[in-house]
Design a protein around this motif. Structure first.
Motif, PDB file in Angstrom:
ATOM      1  N   ASP A   8     -22.977   4.661 -20.542  1.00 42.83           N
ATOM      2  CA  ASP A   8     -24.282   4.685 -21.173  1.00 42.83           C
ATOM      3  C   ASP A   8     -24.592   3.258 -21.644  1.00 42.83           C
ATOM      4  N   ASP A  10     -27.770   2.217 -24.077  1.00 39.03           N
ATOM      5  CA  ASP A  10     -28.305   2.083 -25.431  1.00 39.03           C
ATOM      6  C   ASP A  10     -27.369   2.673 -26.477  1.00 39.03           C
ATOM      7  N   ARG A  11     -27.057   1.860 -27.446  1.00 40.50           N
ATOM      8  CA  ARG A  11     -26.156   2.237 -28.544  1.00 40.50           C
ATOM      9  C   ARG A  11     -24.750   2.567 -28.060  1.00 40.50           C
ATOM     10  N   THR A  12     -24.440   2.120 -26.845  1.00 37.08           N
ATOM     11  CA  THR A  12     -23.060   2.166 -26.356  1.00 37.08           C
ATOM     12  C   THR A  12     -22.646   0.748 -25.965  1.00 37.08           C
ATOM     13  N   GLN A 178     -32.043  10.876 -30.916  1.00 32.42           N
ATOM     14  CA  GLN A 178     -31.384   9.563 -30.934  1.00 32.42           C
ATOM     15  C   GLN A 178     -32.302   8.552 -31.603  1.00 32.42           C
ATOM     16  N   ASP A 212     -22.647   7.658 -26.477  1.00 31.74           N
ATOM     17  CA  ASP A 212     -22.751   7.949 -27.904  1.00 31.74           C
ATOM     18  C   ASP A 212     -23.541   9.213 -28.220  1.00 31.74           C
ATOM     19  N   ASP A 216     -24.531  12.352 -23.339  1.00 31.65           N
ATOM     20  CA  ASP A 216     -23.370  11.709 -22.720  1.00 31.65           C
ATOM     21  C   ASP A 216     -22.145  12.616 -22.685  1.00 31.65           C
TER      22      ASP A 216
HETATM   23 MG   LIG Z   1     -26.905   5.954 -25.929  1.00 29.65          MG
END
Ligand SMILES: [Mg+2]
Length: 269
Positions: A8, A10-12, A178, A212, A216
């Motif tokens: 992933d 975004d934010r990973t 998210q 995250d 996922d």
């Molecule tokens: Mg993400």
């Protein structure tokens, strides 16, 4: 036989300014590399160290960016390292090969959705009639495959989210919250199905993954080994599974740690 690393983004691996979660004094903060510009402003970042690790990973493994972003949103990201041969967008709805969507894959996804879940229009209508303008900022359709809302998170009632998730569940759809985005995604539209297709095409013997969010979970379960950061929907739910490591790091430093773990996994097999 190659190792496949499906992650992933975004934010990973990449983080907006609001998601960096830096805790050290400013003078000790890591140097950041901007990897996405949107409307002429910086939008997404990784640490300079993470950028170096990602470049190394691109040389050592088949790195497959695996995102819920639309193709357009994905293609404006400028990741370090060699251009990935494969990329998964729209939560598995599009498999890009050298930057171009594989039409056969996309057609197979559409056929599955038509059979296995309620149509997007029904979900859209329900959202349009039940979302409250008090907290709703935007309602969007992504790639004609799924819907998402941009919400005022502090004003969004938890109860509404629960009710909507239950409504969606009965129609074969999943809801994921998210940050300021609430996604409604067909259950058969998964990152893991697209990753399995890339495994088939590359003959990869080992698959590593990271992510995250709730979207996922299937990706992590499909991998031989996986990592999730200390922030996000999965961390909030204390989600875990065999072969999945829950990392303590939060924010952009979690991205760096995940890349370190990927490289260890690739080199240590
Ligand atoms: Mg993400």
């Amino acid at each position: 036989m190659p190792v496949l690393v499906a992650s992933d983004l975004d934010r990973t691996l990449i983080y907006s300014a609001a998601a960096l979660a830096l805790t050290m004094p400013d003078a000790r903060a890591p140097r950041l590399l901007c990897v996405e510009v949107h409307e002429r402003g910086p939008l997404s970042f990784m640490t300079e160290t993470a950028a170096g690790l990602l470049a190394d990973l691109g040389d050592a493994a088949v790195f497959v960016p695996t995102t819920t972003r639309t193709r357009k949103q994905y293609l404006r990201i400028n990741l370090p390292g060699p251009a990935p041969t494969y990329a998964i967008c729209a939560n598995g709805g599009h498999l890009l090969v050298d930057g171009v969507t594989d039409e056969d894959w996309h057609a197979s996804v559409l056929a599955r959705l038509a059979q296995e879940c309620a149509p997007l229009a029904e979900v859209q209508d329900h959202l349009a009639s039940s979302a409250d303008p008090l907290w709703l900022r935007k309602q969007r359709i992504a790639e004609d495959l799924f819907a998402y809302l941009v919400v005022e998170r502090e004003l969004l009632p938890e109860e509404w989210v629960k009710e909507f998730a239950a409504w969606a569940e009965n129609r074969g759809w999943t809801v994921s919250l998210q940050g300021r985005k609430l996604y409604a995604v067909p259950k058969p539209l998964t990152k893991s199905a697209a990753v399995r297709e890339v495994v088939r095409r590359t003959g990869a013997e080992l698959t590593l993954a990271a992510g995250d969010s709730l979207l996922d979970a299937d990706l992590l379960l499909a991998a031989d080994r996986g990592w999730r950061p200390g922030h996000g929907e999965l961390a909030d739910a204390a989600w875990t599974a065999p072969e999945i490591t829950a990392l303590p790091e939060r924010g952009v430093l979690a991205g760096e740690r995940i890349l370190r773990e990927f490289l260890k996994g690739v080199r240590g097999r």
